[in-house]
Design an enzyme around this catalytic site. Structure first.
Site, PDB file in Angstrom:
ATOM      1  N   CYS A  11       0.911  -1.183  -0.195  1.00  0.00           N
ATOM      2  CA  CYS A  11      -0.031   0.179  -0.182  1.00  0.00           C
ATOM      3  C   CYS A  11       0.872   1.281   0.044  1.00  0.00           C
ATOM      4  O   CYS A  11       2.053   1.206  -0.121  1.00  0.00           O
ATOM      5  CB  CYS A  11      -1.001  -0.044   1.155  1.00  0.00           C
ATOM      6  SG  CYS A  11      -0.326   0.259   2.751  1.00  0.00           S
ATOM      7  N   CYS A  83      -4.630  -0.526  -1.953  1.00  0.00           N
ATOM      8  CA  CYS A  83      -4.912   0.882  -1.802  1.00  0.00           C
ATOM      9  C   CYS A  83      -6.384   1.121  -2.263  1.00  0.00           C
ATOM     10  O   CYS A  83      -6.899   0.421  -3.034  1.00  0.00           O
ATOM     11  CB  CYS A  83      -4.266   1.748  -2.806  1.00  0.00           C
ATOM     12  SG  CYS A  83      -2.387   1.227  -2.659  1.00  0.00           S
ATOM     13  N   CYS A  90      -0.564   4.406  -5.805  1.00  0.00           N
ATOM     14  CA  CYS A  90      -0.691   3.034  -5.487  1.00  0.00           C
ATOM     15  C   CYS A  90       0.568   2.532  -6.293  1.00  0.00           C
ATOM     16  O   CYS A  90       0.801   2.748  -7.356  1.00  0.00           O
ATOM     17  CB  CYS A  90      -1.968   2.492  -5.903  1.00  0.00           C
ATOM     18  SG  CYS A  90      -2.274   0.830  -5.268  1.00  0.00           S
TER      19      CYS A  90
END
Length: 134
Positions: A11, A83, A90
């Site tokens: 993430c 994300c 991302c």
């Protein structure tokens, strides 16, 4: 048995979502998978992520917040980006990497209940993956 596959949860800041995913991954997938997490940046493990996982008896205090490691990324059997659509950044992955996207809202800076909700959603998603392979 070291023929484990490698799963890499990514993430933005490796602070909340990917930390929780790493912990759930170790719980549900640890027998068959090496489980790692990282971010584009390393923001440190969010104290509320630690607290949220403690509520479900999973201790992540020894997990570290890491920047994406190209070696792990390139040899991973599966890369999972976590994300939300709200995240402008991302992680991108090389085209030959097997990547899937499981989007979750970023609970950072939000109400405590958001941490609990996202924790449970990530846990359910990884549990389902452990049972179905999808």
């Amino acid at each position: 048995m070291e023929n484990k596959k490698t799963i890499y949860f990514l993430c933005t800041g490796n602070s909340c979502r990917s930390q929780m995913a790493e912990a759930w991954g170790k719980k549900y997938l640890g027998d068959n998978w090496n489980v790692y997490s990282a971010g584009i940046e390393a923001h440190g493990v969010n104290p509320n992520a630690i607290k949220a996982m403690n509520e479900v008896n999973i201790d992540i205090t020894n997990q570290t917040s890491d920047i994406i490691d190209a070696n792990i990324l390139n040899r991973a059997d599966l890369v999972v980006t976590l994300c939300s659509h709200a995240d402008s950044v991302c992680p991108s992955t090389p085209p030959d990497v097997n990547r899937v996207h499981w989007g979750f809202d970023d609970p950072a800076g939000k109400e405590w209940s958001e941490f609990q909700r996202v924790r449970d959603e990530i846990g359910e998603r990884i549990k389902r993956f452990s049972e179905t392979g999808e």
